[in-house]
Write a protein that holds these residues in place. Structure first.
Motif: not given
Length: 268
Positions: A258-268
């Motif tokens: 299985a493969e999953q592409i991720l979107t990385l987002r800084k959280t506050s």
């Protein structure tokens, strides 16, 4: 994110079947990022079941499932619409769309392929993970919130660390109130947890969010049983994109990836 909580079904299952391709989620299908959404894992399992039940063909089996997550997956009532995109005698492409709140939240396609006896040349270039009895209990709910993660039993192999881990998991809850799902749908309904079993960074405020935009599953063997094994590696790039890659196991050994592409987002 703030939103009104949906009206949920009640019961020790993930989805109540309302008939005609309509369903209602329970709290056990609740997502980890937002309390008003569904987790992708049980939703993908239910869609796999709908694809398997759509115009089934003798001698063909599901070999690849590809899910595109088109937005937040609302909890509560939704429908699944299945169609055949490419009929064929030896290969066939089928599609399912999860529609909630007037929009498509997930689009899934599945390749069915003709089976034949290739046991004379069968070989697998994957390393089995440690046996179930050699792994220790792992509390995923201590890392992740949400009803779905709380519904799982997990065990982790020695050497588990941020970015890499080997975990066995199962659930006692059936996908639907009918409790008649096959092994493929049941196990597929656990695979999306791969993105959270060995997170590179802790989720939550002051860290990063890393939701996946898709889920791609390739199965060179039909899996069986109730335990799913995940041999998992998580990579973060330097420009806001990551990838979770996983070798999939049942108690007989490896059966796919299985493969999953991720979107990385800084959280506050």
């Amino acid at each position: 994110m703030t939103a009104a909580l949906p009206e949920l079904a009640e019961g020790n299952f993930y989805y109540q079947s309302l008939g005609g391709g309509r369903f209602r989620s329970t709290v056990h299908a609740q997502g980890a990022w937002n309390e008003h959404e569904q987790h992708m894992a049980p939703a993908s399992g239910l869609m796999a079941e709908c694809l398997e039940r759509h115009e089934p063909r003798t001698g063909l089996r599901m070999a690849r499932l590809s899910y595109e997550i088109l937005g937040l997956i609302p909890g509560g009532e939704f429908s699944i619409v299945t169609t055949t995109l490419r009929p064929g005698r030896t290969i066939e492409l089928v599609q399912a769309e999860l529609v909630a709140g007037g929009r498509v939240a997930i689009r899934a396609t599945g390749w069915r392929m003709m089976t034949s006896d290739t046991s004379a040349v069968a070989a697998i270039e994957e390393t089995p993970i440690p046996a179930l009895e050699d792994c220790k209990p792992f509390d995923g709910a201590s890392v992740w919130p949400g009803g779905f993660i709380a519904s799982l039993e997990m065990r982790a192999a020695e050497g588990h660390r941020p970015g890499s881990g080997k975990v066995w998991l199962r659930t006692s809850h059936p996908l639907t109130d009918a409790a008649n799902s096959g092994d493929v749908a049941r196990l597929v309904g656990l695979i999306d947890t791969a993105n959270g079993i060995a997170a590179r960074v802790p989720p939550g405020a002051g860290s990063y969010a890393f939701p996946n935009l898709d889920l791609q599953i390739h199965m060179y063997r039909k899996p069986s049983g109730e335990w799913l094994g995940l041999d998992n590696a998580v990579s973060f790039g330097a420009d806001g994109i990551g990838l979770t890659s996983t070798v999939l196991h049942d108690l007989q050994g490896p059966f796919g990836r299985a493969e999953q592409i991720l979107t990385l987002r800084k959280t506050s």
